[in-house]
Scaffold this motif. Sequence first.
Motif, PDB file in Angstrom:
ATOM      1  N   GLN A 150      -1.203  10.062   3.939  1.00  0.00           N
ATOM      2  CA  GLN A 150      -2.002  11.174   3.433  1.00  0.00           C
ATOM      3  C   GLN A 150      -1.394  12.527   3.781  1.00  0.00           C
ATOM      4  O   GLN A 150      -1.629  13.515   3.092  1.00  0.00           O
ATOM      5  CB  GLN A 150      -3.422  11.105   3.988  1.00  0.00           C
ATOM      6  CG  GLN A 150      -4.211   9.935   3.494  1.00  0.00           C
ATOM      7  CD  GLN A 150      -5.561   9.838   4.183  1.00  0.00           C
ATOM      8  OE1 GLN A 150      -5.947  10.699   4.957  1.00  0.00           O
ATOM      9  NE2 GLN A 150      -6.280   8.765   3.893  1.00  0.00           N
ATOM     10  N   GLU A 155      -1.610   4.397   6.470  1.00  0.00           N
ATOM     11  CA  GLU A 155      -2.365   5.065   5.411  1.00  0.00           C
ATOM     12  C   GLU A 155      -2.681   6.507   5.799  1.00  0.00           C
ATOM     13  O   GLU A 155      -2.579   7.412   4.981  1.00  0.00           O
ATOM     14  CB  GLU A 155      -3.652   4.305   5.085  1.00  0.00           C
ATOM     15  CG  GLU A 155      -3.415   2.967   4.435  1.00  0.00           C
ATOM     16  CD  GLU A 155      -2.687   3.051   3.105  1.00  0.00           C
ATOM     17  OE1 GLU A 155      -2.910   4.006   2.342  1.00  0.00           O
ATOM     18  OE2 GLU A 155      -1.875   2.152   2.838  1.00  0.00           O
ATOM     19  N   LEU A 156      -3.064   6.726   7.039  1.00  0.00           N
ATOM     20  CA  LEU A 156      -3.338   8.080   7.527  1.00  0.00           C
ATOM     21  C   LEU A 156      -2.073   8.933   7.456  1.00  0.00           C
ATOM     22  O   LEU A 156      -2.095  10.075   7.000  1.00  0.00           O
ATOM     23  CB  LEU A 156      -3.874   8.029   8.959  1.00  0.00           C
ATOM     24  CG  LEU A 156      -4.242   9.361   9.582  1.00  0.00           C
ATOM     25  CD1 LEU A 156      -5.372  10.018   8.811  1.00  0.00           C
ATOM     26  CD2 LEU A 156      -4.630   9.167  11.026  1.00  0.00           C
ATOM     27  N   ASP A 186       0.408   0.080  12.419  1.00  0.00           N
ATOM     28  CA  ASP A 186      -0.454  -0.827  11.663  1.00  0.00           C
ATOM     29  C   ASP A 186      -0.856  -0.142  10.347  1.00  0.00           C
ATOM     30  O   ASP A 186      -0.627   1.043  10.137  1.00  0.00           O
ATOM     31  CB  ASP A 186      -1.657  -1.270  12.479  1.00  0.00           C
ATOM     32  CG  ASP A 186      -2.587  -0.132  12.857  1.00  0.00           C
ATOM     33  OD1 ASP A 186      -2.681   0.867  12.113  1.00  0.00           O
ATOM     34  OD2 ASP A 186      -3.239  -0.242  13.899  1.00  0.00           O
ATOM     35  N   GLU A 187      -1.465  -0.920   9.469  1.00  0.00           N
ATOM     36  CA  GLU A 187      -1.742  -0.430   8.121  1.00  0.00           C
ATOM     37  C   GLU A 187      -2.657   0.790   8.096  1.00  0.00           C
ATOM     38  O   GLU A 187      -2.451   1.719   7.327  1.00  0.00           O
ATOM     39  CB  GLU A 187      -2.339  -1.546   7.271  1.00  0.00           C
ATOM     40  CG  GLU A 187      -2.412  -1.184   5.816  1.00  0.00           C
ATOM     41  CD  GLU A 187      -2.777  -2.358   4.938  1.00  0.00           C
ATOM     42  OE1 GLU A 187      -3.233  -2.094   3.821  1.00  0.00           O
ATOM     43  OE2 GLU A 187      -2.617  -3.509   5.360  1.00  0.00           O
ATOM     44  N   SER A 188      -3.673   0.831   8.951  1.00  0.00           N
ATOM     45  CA  SER A 188      -4.585   1.979   8.942  1.00  0.00           C
ATOM     46  C   SER A 188      -3.869   3.263   9.351  1.00  0.00           C
ATOM     47  O   SER A 188      -4.113   4.322   8.780  1.00  0.00           O
ATOM     48  CB  SER A 188      -5.790   1.721   9.846  1.00  0.00           C
ATOM     49  OG  SER A 188      -5.380   1.576  11.188  1.00  0.00           O
ATOM     50  N   LYS A 189      -2.987   3.171  10.329  1.00  0.00           N
ATOM     51  CA  LYS A 189      -2.222   4.352  10.750  1.00  0.00           C
ATOM     52  C   LYS A 189      -1.198   4.744   9.702  1.00  0.00           C
ATOM     53  O   LYS A 189      -0.933   5.927   9.499  1.00  0.00           O
ATOM     54  CB  LYS A 189      -1.560   4.096  12.092  1.00  0.00           C
ATOM     55  CG  LYS A 189      -2.576   4.033  13.209  1.00  0.00           C
ATOM     56  CD  LYS A 189      -1.963   3.739  14.530  1.00  0.00           C
ATOM     57  CE  LYS A 189      -3.060   3.664  15.573  1.00  0.00           C
ATOM     58  NZ  LYS A 189      -2.741   2.791  16.652  1.00  0.00           N
ATOM     59  N   GLU A 219       2.687   1.538   3.306  1.00  0.00           N
ATOM     60  CA  GLU A 219       3.800   0.599   3.456  1.00  0.00           C
ATOM     61  C   GLU A 219       5.008   1.037   2.641  1.00  0.00           C
ATOM     62  O   GLU A 219       6.149   0.889   3.081  1.00  0.00           O
ATOM     63  CB  GLU A 219       3.366  -0.805   3.031  1.00  0.00           C
ATOM     64  CG  GLU A 219       2.390  -1.439   3.991  1.00  0.00           C
ATOM     65  CD  GLU A 219       1.804  -2.718   3.464  1.00  0.00           C
ATOM     66  OE1 GLU A 219       1.626  -3.638   4.286  1.00  0.00           O
ATOM     67  OE2 GLU A 219       1.529  -2.816   2.247  1.00  0.00           O
ATOM     68  N   SER A 222       0.859  -1.182   0.000  1.00  0.00           N
ATOM     69  CA  SER A 222       0.000   0.000   0.000  1.00  0.00           C
ATOM     70  C   SER A 222       0.898   1.236   0.000  1.00  0.00           C
ATOM     71  O   SER A 222       2.108   1.138   0.203  1.00  0.00           O
ATOM     72  CB  SER A 222      -0.878   0.008   1.249  1.00  0.00           C
ATOM     73  OG  SER A 222      -0.080   0.212   2.401  1.00  0.00           O
TER      74      SER A 222
END
Length: 66
Positions: free
Chosen positions: A41, A37-38, A32-35, A19, A16
Motif C-alpha cells: 500500500q 500487503e501493508l 508474512d502476507e499481511s505485512k 507477493e 497477491s
Amino acid sequence: MKEISRAVRQVYRPKSRGEEIRDSLLPDVDLDESKLELFAQHITALEGIGVNLQDKRLRDTINVYP
C-alpha cells in the motif's frame, strides 16, 4: 526449501499485490502476507520520497524489524 514452497503456492493460487512486489522488488525480504500487503500500500509513496528499495541495508532492516 522456501523457493519450493513458494513455487507450489503459486501453482495453487494467484499472487497477491504484496507477493508480486516482494518477488519483483524485494526477493530476499521475508515478510508474512499481511505485512506484505501493508508494505504494498505504501510502496509508491516510499519510492516517491526517494527510498531505495534495492539497498541491502534496508532489506536487512526490514527482515530484522518487520
